[in-house]
Write a protein that holds these residues in place. Structure first.
Motif, PDB file in Angstrom:
ATOM      1  N   GLY A   5       0.788  -1.235   0.000  1.00 40.46           N
ATOM      2  CA  GLY A   5       0.000   0.000   0.000  1.00 40.46           C
ATOM      3  C   GLY A   5       0.818   1.281   0.000  1.00 40.46           C
ATOM      4  N   CYS A   6       2.150   1.177  -0.133  1.00 41.94           N
ATOM      5  CA  CYS A   6       2.961   2.398  -0.082  1.00 41.94           C
ATOM      6  C   CYS A   6       2.981   3.113  -1.432  1.00 41.94           C
ATOM      7  N   GLY A   7       2.458   2.471  -2.468  1.00 42.91           N
ATOM      8  CA  GLY A   7       2.313   3.197  -3.733  1.00 42.91           C
ATOM      9  C   GLY A   7       3.168   2.695  -4.885  1.00 42.91           C
ATOM     10  N   LYS A   8       3.803   1.539  -4.724  1.00 43.88           N
ATOM     11  CA  LYS A   8       4.684   1.015  -5.778  1.00 43.88           C
ATOM     12  C   LYS A   8       3.919   0.796  -7.092  1.00 43.88           C
ATOM     13  N   THR A   9       2.783   0.123  -6.981  1.00 43.48           N
ATOM     14  CA  THR A   9       1.996  -0.182  -8.176  1.00 43.48           C
ATOM     15  C   THR A   9       1.387   1.093  -8.772  1.00 43.48           C
ATOM     16  N   GLN A  10       1.029   2.038  -7.911  1.00 48.83           N
ATOM     17  CA  GLN A  10       0.497   3.312  -8.405  1.00 48.83           C
ATOM     18  C   GLN A  10       1.551   4.046  -9.219  1.00 48.83           C
ATOM     19  N   ILE A  11       2.773   4.066  -8.728  1.00 50.20           N
ATOM     20  CA  ILE A  11       3.852   4.743  -9.461  1.00 50.20           C
ATOM     21  C   ILE A  11       4.077   4.053 -10.804  1.00 50.20           C
TER      22      ILE A  11
ATOM     23  N   THR B  67       3.033  -9.621 -11.969  1.00 46.61           N
ATOM     24  CA  THR B  67       3.101 -10.920 -11.293  1.00 46.61           C
ATOM     25  C   THR B  67       2.025 -11.059 -10.229  1.00 46.61           C
ATOM     26  N   GLU B  68       1.382  -9.934  -9.870  1.00 44.76           N
ATOM     27  CA  GLU B  68       0.420  -9.987  -8.762  1.00 44.76           C
ATOM     28  C   GLU B  68      -1.002  -9.661  -9.208  1.00 44.76           C
ATOM     29  N   ASN B  69      -1.183  -9.567 -10.522  1.00 49.21           N
ATOM     30  CA  ASN B  69      -2.485  -9.246 -11.078  1.00 49.21           C
ATOM     31  C   ASN B  69      -3.042  -7.955 -10.501  1.00 49.21           C
TER      32      ASN B  69
ATOM     33  N   GLU C  43      -6.939   5.120 -17.063  1.00 48.55           N
ATOM     34  CA  GLU C  43      -7.908   6.110 -17.570  1.00 48.55           C
ATOM     35  C   GLU C  43      -7.969   7.328 -16.652  1.00 48.55           C
ATOM     36  N   GLN C  44      -8.048   7.079 -15.336  1.00 46.98           N
ATOM     37  CA  GLN C  44      -8.104   8.199 -14.386  1.00 46.98           C
ATOM     38  C   GLN C  44      -6.861   9.070 -14.497  1.00 46.98           C
ATOM     39  N   MET C  45      -5.701   8.419 -14.606  1.00 50.12           N
ATOM     40  CA  MET C  45      -4.460   9.186 -14.655  1.00 50.12           C
ATOM     41  C   MET C  45      -4.332   9.975 -15.950  1.00 50.12           C
TER      42      MET C  45
ATOM     43  N   LYS D 253      -0.405  11.172   1.345  1.00 50.12           N
ATOM     44  CA  LYS D 253       1.031  11.515   1.336  1.00 50.12           C
ATOM     45  C   LYS D 253       1.908  10.274   1.422  1.00 50.12           C
ATOM     46  N   ARG D 254       2.978  10.325   0.673  1.00 51.41           N
ATOM     47  CA  ARG D 254       3.981   9.262   0.714  1.00 51.41           C
ATOM     48  C   ARG D 254       5.363   9.895   0.803  1.00 51.41           C
ATOM     49  N   ILE D 255       6.294   9.170   1.434  1.00 47.83           N
ATOM     50  CA  ILE D 255       7.664   9.658   1.527  1.00 47.83           C
ATOM     51  C   ILE D 255       8.576   8.715   0.761  1.00 47.83           C
TER      52      ILE D 255
ATOM     53  N   SER E 254       2.203  12.814  -3.312  1.00 46.83           N
ATOM     54  CA  SER E 254       0.869  12.290  -3.003  1.00 46.83           C
ATOM     55  C   SER E 254       0.403  11.357  -4.099  1.00 46.83           C
ATOM     56  N   VAL E 255      -0.356  10.356  -3.694  1.00 46.02           N
ATOM     57  CA  VAL E 255      -1.051   9.506  -4.664  1.00 46.02           C
ATOM     58  C   VAL E 255      -2.512   9.946  -4.640  1.00 46.02           C
ATOM     59  N   THR E 256      -2.939  10.653  -5.694  1.00 49.71           N
ATOM     60  CA  THR E 256      -4.320  11.110  -5.761  1.00 49.71           C
ATOM     61  C   THR E 256      -5.060  10.336  -6.847  1.00 49.71           C
ATOM     62  N   THR E 257      -6.357  10.538  -6.915  1.00 49.54           N
ATOM     63  CA  THR E 257      -7.141   9.842  -7.934  1.00 49.54           C
ATOM     64  C   THR E 257      -6.653  10.202  -9.330  1.00 49.54           C
ATOM     65  N   GLU E 258      -6.188  11.444  -9.515  1.00 52.53           N
ATOM     66  CA  GLU E 258      -5.680  11.879 -10.829  1.00 52.53           C
ATOM     67  C   GLU E 258      -4.261  11.410 -11.084  1.00 52.53           C
TER      68      GLU E 258
HETATM   69  P1  GTP Z   1       1.736  -4.008  -2.542  1.00 55.68           P
HETATM   70  O1  GTP Z   1       1.737  -4.343  -4.002  1.00 55.68           O
HETATM   71  O2  GTP Z   1       0.612  -4.624  -1.813  1.00 55.68           O
HETATM   72  O3  GTP Z   1       3.047  -4.265  -1.888  1.00 55.68           O
HETATM   73  O4  GTP Z   1       1.486  -2.424  -2.399  1.00 55.68           O
HETATM   74  P2  GTP Z   1       1.872  -1.234  -3.372  1.00 55.68           P
HETATM   75  O5  GTP Z   1       3.038  -0.525  -2.830  1.00 55.68           O
HETATM   76  O6  GTP Z   1       1.924  -1.671  -4.779  1.00 55.68           O
HETATM   77  O7  GTP Z   1       0.642  -0.275  -3.174  1.00 55.68           O
HETATM   78  P3  GTP Z   1      -0.261   0.388  -4.268  1.00 55.68           P
HETATM   79  O8  GTP Z   1       0.573   1.140  -5.253  1.00 55.68           O
HETATM   80  O9  GTP Z   1      -1.216  -0.595  -4.791  1.00 55.68           O
HETATM   81  O10 GTP Z   1      -0.985   1.487  -3.414  1.00 55.68           O
HETATM   82  C1  GTP Z   1      -2.306   1.345  -2.977  1.00 55.68           C
HETATM   83  C2  GTP Z   1      -2.700   2.686  -2.390  1.00 55.68           C
HETATM   84  O11 GTP Z   1      -2.736   3.667  -3.439  1.00 55.68           O
HETATM   85  C3  GTP Z   1      -4.057   2.675  -1.800  1.00 55.68           C
HETATM   86  O12 GTP Z   1      -4.005   2.275  -0.468  1.00 55.68           O
HETATM   87  C4  GTP Z   1      -4.450   4.130  -1.926  1.00 55.68           C
HETATM   88  O13 GTP Z   1      -3.885   4.860  -0.861  1.00 55.68           O
HETATM   89  C5  GTP Z   1      -3.745   4.586  -3.185  1.00 55.68           C
HETATM   90  N1  GTP Z   1      -4.698   4.586  -4.300  1.00 55.68           N
HETATM   91  C6  GTP Z   1      -4.982   3.590  -5.156  1.00 55.68           C
HETATM   92  N2  GTP Z   1      -5.942   3.963  -6.027  1.00 55.68           N
HETATM   93  C7  GTP Z   1      -6.272   5.229  -5.696  1.00 55.68           C
HETATM   94  C8  GTP Z   1      -7.205   6.165  -6.219  1.00 55.68           C
HETATM   95  O14 GTP Z   1      -7.936   5.907  -7.170  1.00 55.68           O
HETATM   96  N3  GTP Z   1      -7.266   7.385  -5.614  1.00 55.68           N
HETATM   97  C9  GTP Z   1      -6.450   7.705  -4.575  1.00 55.68           C
HETATM   98  N4  GTP Z   1      -6.566   8.918  -4.025  1.00 55.68           N
HETATM   99  N5  GTP Z   1      -5.576   6.838  -4.056  1.00 55.68           N
HETATM  100  C10 GTP Z   1      -5.479   5.622  -4.608  1.00 55.68           C
END
Ligand code: GTP
Ligand code: MG
Length: 326
Positions: A110-116, A142-144, A152-154, A299-301, A318-322
Motif C-alpha cells: 500500500g505504499c504506492g509502488k503499483t500506483q507509481i 506478477t500480482e495481477n 484512464e483516471q491518470m 502523502k507518501r515519503i 501524493s497519490v491522488t485519484t488523478e
Molecule cells: P503491494 O503491491 O501490496 O506491496 O502495495 P503497493 O506498494 O503496490 O501499493 P499500491 O501502489 O497498490 O498502493 C495502494 C494505495 O494507493 C491505496 O491504499 C491508496 O492509498 C492509493 N490509491 C490507489 N488507487 C487510488 C485512487 O484511485 N485514488 C487515490 N486517491 N488513491 C489511490
C-alpha cells in the motif's frame, strides 16, 4: 542481412529449427549462449555443426561483445528522463526516472509502488517537452494488480496536450502491453524473450518501448523458493533475471522499473524485516533504489538509498485519484 529467424543461421534447416524451438531455443539470443553439447543433444546435429550454429548466433545477436568508449558515450547521450508527475520526486531522482537504468521501488504493502508503475506507464508516452519519451510501456504483472481503469483516471488527470486536443485514454491503453507472469520461470521467460521480441517489433514505430515494469520482481521467487537450501538457487535465478532486464534497458534505451516488498515479519530465511527482499543481488544491480513509506492520507515519503551519483535525500509526494502529485 539482418538475421532474425533461426533458419537464417548457417547449419540450420527447417527440421533443425523445429527441433531447436521444441527444446526451447526460440531466439537467436538463446542459441548464442547455448553450449554445443546442448544442441547436439536436442537437435540431432554433430559437434561441428552445433559450434557453427552457435558462432552464427553469437555474431547475429552481438552477445557478449564489447562496446568501445565512444559507443558507450553515444548510447549514454540518448538517456532520457521521464517525469513522475511530482516535482519533489523528480528532483530527488535528479530530474525524473532515467532510461538505461534499473529503478527499484521498495516498501510495505500500500505504499504506492503499483500506483507509481501505472503513472510511469502513462508518462513515458508523453511528448519529450512534457517530460515523456514518446514511448510504449511493457508491464510484467506478477500480482495481477494492473488496472486499466486507473490508467484512464491518470490520463484524465494529465496536464493539457500541447496541441490543445483532449488526451485519449484508449490510445494510452493501446501503448501499454501487459503480461501476467504465473510463476518465476514464466517471469524470466517474459523478460528474456517476450519483452525483447515485442520491443524489437516496436523499435522502428512511432512508439518504441521505453519502459519495462516488473511488478513485483521478487514475489514469485519469494513464494517458490522456501527453505534454507533453496537460497543459492533463488539468488542465481534472480541474478540472471536482473541481468536480462539490464540488457533490455541498454538495447532499447528503456527505463526498467521493478518493485519489491520489504519483509513484513522477520524470519530467519529472509533476514532483516526492514530490508527489501532479494538482498545484495538486487542491491548491486539496481541503479536507483527508492524506499517508500506511507505518511498521512495520500502523502507518501520516498527516500533515495545508496545512489552512486546523487545525494541521498527524501521527497514527499501524493497519490491522488488523478495520479502522482506533489
Ligand atoms: P503491494 O503491491 O501490496 O506491496 O502495495 P503497493 O506498494 O503496490 O501499493 P499500491 O501502489 O497498490 O498502493 C495502494 C494505495 O494507493 C491505496 O491504499 C491508496 O492509498 C492509493 N490509491 C490507489 N488507487 C487510488 C485512487 O484511485 N485514488 C487515490 N486517491 N488513491 C489511490
Ligand atoms: Mg503493488
Amino acid at each position: 542481412m539482418a538475421i532474425k529467424l533461426l533458419e537464417d543461421l548457417p547449419g540450420v534447416g527447417p527440421a533443425t529449427a523445429e527441433k531447436l524451438r521444441e527444446a526451447g531455443f526460440n531466439t537467436i539470443e538463446a542459441l548464442a549462449v547455448a553450449s554445443p553439447g546442448e544442441l547436439v543433444a536436442c537437435a540431432d546435429v554433430g559437434e561441428s555443426t552445433a559450434a557453427k550454429i552457435i558462432a552464427g548466433a553469437r555474431e547475429a545477436a552481438d552477445i557478449g561483445g564489447f562496446e568501445t568508449g565512444d559507443q558507450v558515450l553515444e548510447r549514454r547521450k540518448r538517456v532520457g528522463k521521464v517525469t513522475t508527475g511530482s516535482k519533489s520526486l523528480n528532483e530527488l531522482l535528479g530530474g525524473g526516472m532515467e532510461t538505461q537504468s534499473i529503478l527499484e521501488l521498495y516498501g510495505e504493502f500500500g505504499c504506492g509502488k503499483t500506483q507509481i508503475a501505472h503513472q510511469m506507464a502513462v508518462n513515458v508516452q508523453l511528448p519529450i517537452e512534457m517530460g515523456g519519451m514518446n514511448g510504449s510501456a511493457i508491464i510484467i504483472d506478477t500480482e495481477n494488480t494492473f488496472r486499466p481503469e486507473r490508467i484512464e483516471q491518470m490520463v484524465k488527470g494529465l496536464p493539457p496536450a500541447p496541441d490543445g486536443q483532449d488526451w485519449d485514454p484508449k490510445e494510452f491503453l493501446g501503448h501499454i502491453h501487459v503480461a501476467r507472469a504465473f510463476n518465476s520461470n514464466h517471469q524470466i521467460l517474459l523478460a528474456e524473450e517476450g519483452a525483447l521480441e515485442l520491443a524489437e517489433k516496436l523499435r522502428e514505430t512511432e512508439k518504441p518501448v521505453r519502459l519495462l515494469v516488473v511488478d513485483s520482481v521478487t514475489a514469485h521467487f519469494r513464494a517458490e523458493y522456501v527453505g534454507r537450501g533453496t537460497l543459492a538457487n533463488r539468488q542465481q535465478k534472480l541474478n540472471k533475471h536482473l541481468h536480462d532486464l539490464m540488457r533490455f534497458s541498454d538495447l532499447n534505451n528503456a527505463l526498467i522499473l521493478i518493485t519489491n516488498q520489504v519483509m513484513a515479519k522477520p524470519d530467519t530465511f529472509f533476514g532483516d524485516p526492514t530490508k527489501p527482499v532479494g538482498g545484495h543481488v538486487l542491491g548491486h544491480t539496481a541503479t536507483f533504489r527508492v524506499y517508500l513509506r506511507k505518511s498521512k492520507g495520500e502523502k507518501r515519503i520516498a527516500r533515495l538509498v545508496d545512489s552512486p551519483n546523487l545525494p541521498d535525500g527524501e521527497a514527499v509526494f501524493s497519490v491522488t485519484t488523478e495520479g502522482l502529485r506533489d
